[in-house]
Write a protein that holds these residues in place. Structure first.
Motif, PDB file in Angstrom:
ATOM      1  N   LEU A   1       0.907  -1.257   0.013  1.00  0.00           N
ATOM      2  CA  LEU A   1      -0.149   0.091  -0.123  1.00  0.00           C
ATOM      3  C   LEU A   1       1.034   1.205   0.055  1.00  0.00           C
ATOM      4  O   LEU A   1       0.543   2.204  -0.916  1.00  0.00           O
ATOM      5  N   ARG A   2       1.928   1.159   0.869  1.00  0.00           N
ATOM      6  CA  ARG A   2       2.751   2.367   0.916  1.00  0.00           C
ATOM      7  C   ARG A   2       3.418   2.475  -0.093  1.00  0.00           C
ATOM      8  O   ARG A   2       3.667   3.726  -0.988  1.00  0.00           O
ATOM      9  N   GLY A   3       4.141   1.514  -0.764  1.00  0.00           N
ATOM     10  CA  GLY A   3       4.850   1.770  -2.109  1.00  0.00           C
ATOM     11  C   GLY A   3       4.050   2.066  -3.283  1.00  0.00           C
ATOM     12  O   GLY A   3       4.713   2.947  -3.952  1.00  0.00           O
ATOM     13  N   LYS A   4       2.725   1.462  -3.412  1.00  0.00           N
ATOM     14  CA  LYS A   4       1.969   1.868  -4.318  1.00  0.00           C
ATOM     15  C   LYS A   4       1.681   3.212  -4.423  1.00  0.00           C
ATOM     16  O   LYS A   4       1.593   4.058  -5.566  1.00  0.00           O
ATOM     17  N   LYS A   5       1.223   3.831  -3.304  1.00  0.00           N
ATOM     18  CA  LYS A   5       0.823   5.250  -2.904  1.00  0.00           C
ATOM     19  C   LYS A   5       1.965   5.980  -3.404  1.00  0.00           C
ATOM     20  O   LYS A   5       1.782   7.291  -4.008  1.00  0.00           O
ATOM     21  N   THR A   6       3.148   5.705  -2.856  1.00  0.00           N
ATOM     22  CA  THR A   6       4.440   6.518  -3.186  1.00  0.00           C
ATOM     23  C   THR A   6       4.702   6.431  -4.400  1.00  0.00           C
ATOM     24  O   THR A   6       4.875   7.555  -5.028  1.00  0.00           O
ATOM     25  N   MET A   7       4.677   5.530  -5.436  1.00  0.00           N
ATOM     26  CA  MET A   7       4.776   5.589  -6.781  1.00  0.00           C
ATOM     27  C   MET A   7       3.783   6.374  -7.535  1.00  0.00           C
ATOM     28  O   MET A   7       4.238   7.094  -8.530  1.00  0.00           O
ATOM     29  N   ALA A   8       2.371   6.201  -6.946  1.00  0.00           N
ATOM     30  CA  ALA A   8       1.629   6.968  -7.802  1.00  0.00           C
ATOM     31  C   ALA A   8       1.630   8.291  -7.437  1.00  0.00           C
ATOM     32  O   ALA A   8       1.419   9.019  -8.564  1.00  0.00           O
TER      33      ALA A   8
END
Length: 85
Positions: free
Chosen positions: A68-75
């Protein structure tokens, strides 16, 4: 006077794909090592949460948090750099 050559459709697609790949690599570089590992295992290799937990020796809920954190950061990184409107 030099002007850039017109790219044919396949050449333009290749250039666009290279740019996207480069931007994805930069977005991945903003993640922690664990976030990056979890995201790559899920998105690129299609591994399940359970499988990622086994490979990384993390609890399944911890894997979910990293995803969740990784995908939010990438987005957020990609939006900041002109993707996704």
């Amino acid at each position: 006077d030099w002007t850039s050559p017109q790219l044919s459709a396949p050449q333009a697609d290749d250039a666009e794909n290279r740019l996207l790949r480069h931007d994805l690599d930069l977005a991945l570089a903003t993640l922690s090592e664990t976030e990056r590992t979890c995201v790559l295992l899920q998105v690129m290799e299609g591994q399940s949460i359970r499988d990622i937990a086994t490979v990384t020796d993390l609890n399944e809920n911890t894997v979910k948090s990293h995803l969740l954190r990784g995908k939010k950061t990438m987005a957020a990184y990609l939006r900041k750099n002109g993707y996704g409107g």
